[in-house]
Write a protein that holds these residues in place. Structure first.
Motif, PDB file in Angstrom:
ATOM      1  N   LYS A 123       7.483  -5.564  22.409  1.00  0.00           N
ATOM      2  CA  LYS A 123       6.351  -4.680  22.717  1.00  0.00           C
ATOM      3  C   LYS A 123       6.349  -3.449  21.818  1.00  0.00           C
ATOM      4  O   LYS A 123       5.322  -3.087  21.245  1.00  0.00           O
ATOM      5  CB  LYS A 123       6.421  -4.261  24.188  1.00  0.00           C
ATOM      6  N   HIS A 124       7.502  -2.808  21.674  1.00  0.00           N
ATOM      7  CA  HIS A 124       7.583  -1.591  20.876  1.00  0.00           C
ATOM      8  C   HIS A 124       7.538  -1.881  19.370  1.00  0.00           C
ATOM      9  O   HIS A 124       6.979  -1.094  18.607  1.00  0.00           O
ATOM     10  CB  HIS A 124       8.806  -0.775  21.262  1.00  0.00           C
ATOM     11  N   LEU A 125       8.102  -3.009  18.943  1.00  0.00           N
ATOM     12  CA  LEU A 125       7.972  -3.395  17.541  1.00  0.00           C
ATOM     13  C   LEU A 125       6.512  -3.647  17.186  1.00  0.00           C
ATOM     14  O   LEU A 125       6.025  -3.243  16.129  1.00  0.00           O
ATOM     15  CB  LEU A 125       8.801  -4.654  17.247  1.00  0.00           C
ATOM     16  N   GLN A 126       5.806  -4.315  18.103  1.00  0.00           N
ATOM     17  CA  GLN A 126       4.386  -4.594  17.881  1.00  0.00           C
ATOM     18  C   GLN A 126       3.588  -3.289  17.840  1.00  0.00           C
ATOM     19  O   GLN A 126       2.699  -3.129  17.009  1.00  0.00           O
ATOM     20  CB  GLN A 126       3.856  -5.520  18.971  1.00  0.00           C
ATOM     21  N   GLU A 127       3.920  -2.362  18.731  1.00  0.00           N
ATOM     22  CA  GLU A 127       3.224  -1.080  18.728  1.00  0.00           C
ATOM     23  C   GLU A 127       3.423  -0.364  17.392  1.00  0.00           C
ATOM     24  O   GLU A 127       2.469   0.153  16.803  1.00  0.00           O
ATOM     25  CB  GLU A 127       3.706  -0.185  19.865  1.00  0.00           C
ATOM     26  N   PHE A 128       4.654  -0.342  16.901  1.00  0.00           N
ATOM     27  CA  PHE A 128       4.909   0.296  15.610  1.00  0.00           C
ATOM     28  C   PHE A 128       4.121  -0.402  14.501  1.00  0.00           C
ATOM     29  O   PHE A 128       3.514   0.255  13.659  1.00  0.00           O
ATOM     30  CB  PHE A 128       6.408   0.292  15.272  1.00  0.00           C
ATOM     31  N   SER A 129       4.126  -1.723  14.522  1.00  0.00           N
ATOM     32  CA  SER A 129       3.396  -2.476  13.494  1.00  0.00           C
ATOM     33  C   SER A 129       1.905  -2.178  13.530  1.00  0.00           C
ATOM     34  O   SER A 129       1.287  -1.937  12.491  1.00  0.00           O
ATOM     35  CB  SER A 129       3.613  -3.982  13.679  1.00  0.00           C
ATOM     36  N   GLN A 130       1.323  -2.196  14.724  1.00  0.00           N
ATOM     37  CA  GLN A 130      -0.124  -2.013  14.848  1.00  0.00           C
ATOM     38  C   GLN A 130      -0.568  -0.568  14.633  1.00  0.00           C
ATOM     39  O   GLN A 130      -1.636  -0.322  14.070  1.00  0.00           O
ATOM     40  CB  GLN A 130      -0.606  -2.500  16.213  1.00  0.00           C
ATOM     41  N   GLU A 131       0.236   0.371  15.079  1.00  0.00           N
ATOM     42  CA  GLU A 131      -0.151   1.782  14.995  1.00  0.00           C
ATOM     43  C   GLU A 131       0.208   2.434  13.666  1.00  0.00           C
ATOM     44  O   GLU A 131      -0.485   3.340  13.211  1.00  0.00           O
ATOM     45  CB  GLU A 131       0.486   2.583  16.142  1.00  0.00           C
ATOM     46  N   ILE A 132       1.293   1.985  13.048  1.00  0.00           N
ATOM     47  CA  ILE A 132       1.794   2.662  11.853  1.00  0.00           C
ATOM     48  C   ILE A 132       1.871   1.720  10.643  1.00  0.00           C
ATOM     49  O   ILE A 132       1.224   1.952   9.624  1.00  0.00           O
ATOM     50  CB  ILE A 132       3.202   3.266  12.099  1.00  0.00           C
ATOM     51  N   LEU A 133       2.656   0.674  10.738  1.00  0.00           N
ATOM     52  CA  LEU A 133       2.990  -0.138   9.572  1.00  0.00           C
ATOM     53  C   LEU A 133       1.777  -0.810   8.921  1.00  0.00           C
ATOM     54  O   LEU A 133       1.525  -0.629   7.725  1.00  0.00           O
ATOM     55  CB  LEU A 133       4.040  -1.187   9.950  1.00  0.00           C
ATOM     56  N   ILE A 134       1.019  -1.573   9.679  1.00  0.00           N
ATOM     57  CA  ILE A 134      -0.113  -2.313   9.106  1.00  0.00           C
ATOM     58  C   ILE A 134      -1.190  -1.376   8.572  1.00  0.00           C
ATOM     59  O   ILE A 134      -1.632  -1.555   7.427  1.00  0.00           O
ATOM     60  CB  ILE A 134      -0.672  -3.340  10.115  1.00  0.00           C
ATOM     61  N   PRO A 135      -1.619  -0.373   9.346  1.00  0.00           N
ATOM     62  CA  PRO A 135      -2.636   0.537   8.776  1.00  0.00           C
ATOM     63  C   PRO A 135      -2.157   1.249   7.500  1.00  0.00           C
ATOM     64  O   PRO A 135      -2.932   1.416   6.558  1.00  0.00           O
ATOM     65  CB  PRO A 135      -2.892   1.553   9.897  1.00  0.00           C
ATOM     66  N   GLU A 136      -0.889   1.625   7.473  1.00  0.00           N
ATOM     67  CA  GLU A 136      -0.375   2.330   6.296  1.00  0.00           C
ATOM     68  C   GLU A 136      -0.244   1.385   5.104  1.00  0.00           C
ATOM     69  O   GLU A 136      -0.527   1.765   3.963  1.00  0.00           O
ATOM     70  CB  GLU A 136       0.960   3.002   6.611  1.00  0.00           C
ATOM     71  N   LEU A 137       0.158   0.136   5.342  1.00  0.00           N
ATOM     72  CA  LEU A 137       0.202  -0.840   4.257  1.00  0.00           C
ATOM     73  C   LEU A 137      -1.201  -1.064   3.680  1.00  0.00           C
ATOM     74  O   LEU A 137      -1.372  -1.114   2.454  1.00  0.00           O
ATOM     75  CB  LEU A 137       0.788  -2.176   4.735  1.00  0.00           C
ATOM     76  N   LYS A 138      -2.187  -1.172   4.555  1.00  0.00           N
ATOM     77  CA  LYS A 138      -3.575  -1.346   4.100  1.00  0.00           C
ATOM     78  C   LYS A 138      -4.022  -0.149   3.265  1.00  0.00           C
ATOM     79  O   LYS A 138      -4.634  -0.310   2.214  1.00  0.00           O
ATOM     80  CB  LYS A 138      -4.514  -1.525   5.288  1.00  0.00           C
ATOM     81  N   ARG A 139      -3.713   1.038   3.741  1.00  0.00           N
ATOM     82  CA  ARG A 139      -4.112   2.249   3.030  1.00  0.00           C
ATOM     83  C   ARG A 139      -3.472   2.300   1.642  1.00  0.00           C
ATOM     84  O   ARG A 139      -4.143   2.558   0.641  1.00  0.00           O
ATOM     85  CB  ARG A 139      -3.728   3.491   3.831  1.00  0.00           C
ATOM     86  N   ARG A 140      -2.178   2.007   1.580  1.00  0.00           N
ATOM     87  CA  ARG A 140      -1.475   2.047   0.299  1.00  0.00           C
ATOM     88  C   ARG A 140      -1.985   0.967  -0.662  1.00  0.00           C
ATOM     89  O   ARG A 140      -2.097   1.192  -1.853  1.00  0.00           O
ATOM     90  CB  ARG A 140       0.031   1.898   0.516  1.00  0.00           C
ATOM     91  N   PHE A 141      -2.284  -0.208  -0.109  1.00  0.00           N
ATOM     92  CA  PHE A 141      -2.808  -1.274  -0.956  1.00  0.00           C
ATOM     93  C   PHE A 141      -4.183  -0.887  -1.510  1.00  0.00           C
ATOM     94  O   PHE A 141      -4.460  -1.084  -2.691  1.00  0.00           O
ATOM     95  CB  PHE A 141      -2.897  -2.593  -0.188  1.00  0.00           C
ATOM     96  N   ASN A 142      -5.013  -0.329  -0.656  1.00  0.00           N
ATOM     97  CA  ASN A 142      -6.348   0.103  -1.116  1.00  0.00           C
ATOM     98  C   ASN A 142      -6.250   1.182  -2.188  1.00  0.00           C
ATOM     99  O   ASN A 142      -7.052   1.207  -3.125  1.00  0.00           O
ATOM    100  CB  ASN A 142      -7.209   0.563   0.064  1.00  0.00           C
ATOM    101  N   GLN A 143      -5.274   2.063  -2.061  1.00  0.00           N
ATOM    102  CA  GLN A 143      -5.044   3.077  -3.100  1.00  0.00           C
ATOM    103  C   GLN A 143      -4.648   2.418  -4.412  1.00  0.00           C
ATOM    104  O   GLN A 143      -5.085   2.835  -5.483  1.00  0.00           O
ATOM    105  CB  GLN A 143      -3.949   4.060  -2.680  1.00  0.00           C
ATOM    106  N   LYS A 144      -3.822   1.398  -4.299  1.00  0.00           N
ATOM    107  CA  LYS A 144      -3.353   0.683  -5.497  1.00  0.00           C
ATOM    108  C   LYS A 144      -4.533   0.016  -6.200  1.00  0.00           C
ATOM    109  O   LYS A 144      -4.631   0.057  -7.426  1.00  0.00           O
ATOM    110  CB  LYS A 144      -2.294  -0.357  -5.099  1.00  0.00           C
ATOM    111  N   ILE A 145      -5.436  -0.577  -5.423  1.00  0.00           N
ATOM    112  CA  ILE A 145      -6.617  -1.226  -6.005  1.00  0.00           C
ATOM    113  C   ILE A 145      -7.476  -0.209  -6.750  1.00  0.00           C
ATOM    114  O   ILE A 145      -7.970  -0.480  -7.835  1.00  0.00           O
ATOM    115  CB  ILE A 145      -7.456  -1.939  -4.914  1.00  0.00           C
ATOM    116  N   LYS A 146      -7.625   0.974  -6.169  1.00  0.00           N
ATOM    117  CA  LYS A 146      -8.458   2.015  -6.800  1.00  0.00           C
ATOM    118  C   LYS A 146      -7.860   2.484  -8.121  1.00  0.00           C
ATOM    119  O   LYS A 146      -8.577   2.873  -9.020  1.00  0.00           O
ATOM    120  CB  LYS A 146      -8.636   3.198  -5.852  1.00  0.00           C
ATOM    121  N   ARG A 147      -6.540   2.453  -8.214  1.00  0.00           N
ATOM    122  CA  ARG A 147      -5.877   2.923  -9.437  1.00  0.00           C
ATOM    123  C   ARG A 147      -5.877   1.885 -10.546  1.00  0.00           C
ATOM    124  O   ARG A 147      -5.712   2.233 -11.703  1.00  0.00           O
ATOM    125  CB  ARG A 147      -4.431   3.317  -9.126  1.00  0.00           C
ATOM    126  N   VAL A 148      -6.014   0.619 -10.163  1.00  0.00           N
ATOM    127  CA  VAL A 148      -5.942  -0.452 -11.166  1.00  0.00           C
ATOM    128  C   VAL A 148      -7.248  -0.594 -11.898  1.00  0.00           C
ATOM    129  O   VAL A 148      -8.299  -0.401 -11.459  1.00  0.00           O
ATOM    130  CB  VAL A 148      -5.541  -1.791 -10.497  1.00  0.00           C
TER     131      VAL A 148
END
Length: 148
Positions: A123-148
């Motif tokens: 439950k808590h691993l999923q919460e961390f993934s959904q609240e922090i990890l996945i959104p932050e990975l998406k944000r960082r990936f989108n930043q990478k796309i903008k720079r390329v």
């Protein structure tokens, strides 16, 4: 082509490790919540030497000397004065993160209750993934796309 190039350049493992390091306080907070509910990584009741209840002497001591959550006796919290919970911190070593304490009696707590209490449940691993990890990975990936 930009997306393909960004995918090739994006090191998801390194990014995830970085995100976990930057948000270790969140993991520590989730573990504190889990501990105060008396649950371990398997979502089972925390035990002391295999028992999921306090001894009569401990119950009496907690009722008279416990502070806040330290008075809880219906389930095991490993909380008395709050020092243990306050001392918790999550560290990242390579590809592994763990929550630990620098208190001299930390190993005694682990010996009594097992290191399973220091790991997040699903439950808590999923919460961390959904609240922090996945959104932050998406944000960082989108930043990478903008720079390329």
């Amino acid at each position: 082509f930009k997306k393909i190039e960004a995918i090739e350049m994006f090191d998801i493992e390194q990014e995830a490790i970085s995100i976990i390091k930057e948000n270790s306080y969140y993991i520590t907070g989730l573990l504190r919540l889990q501990l105060q509910s008396g649950k371990d990584a398997n979502d089972e009741n925390v035990t002391i030497f295999g028992r999921d209840f306090y001894s009569d002497a401990t119950i009496q001591d907690k009722r008279y000397n416990g502070v806040g959550l330290g008075k809880e006796t219906d389930f095991i919290t490993n909380y008395s004065s709050g020092s243990f919970y306050i001392s918790l911190k999550t560290v990242v070593e390579g590809r592994v993160f763990k929550t630990e304490s620098d208190l001299p009696y930390f190993n005694d707590i682990l010996r009594r209750s097992g290191d399973v209490i220091m790991k997040l449940n699903k439950k808590h691993l999923q919460e961390f993934s959904q609240e922090i990890l996945i959104p932050e990975l998406k944000r960082r990936f989108n930043q990478k796309i903008k720079r390329v």
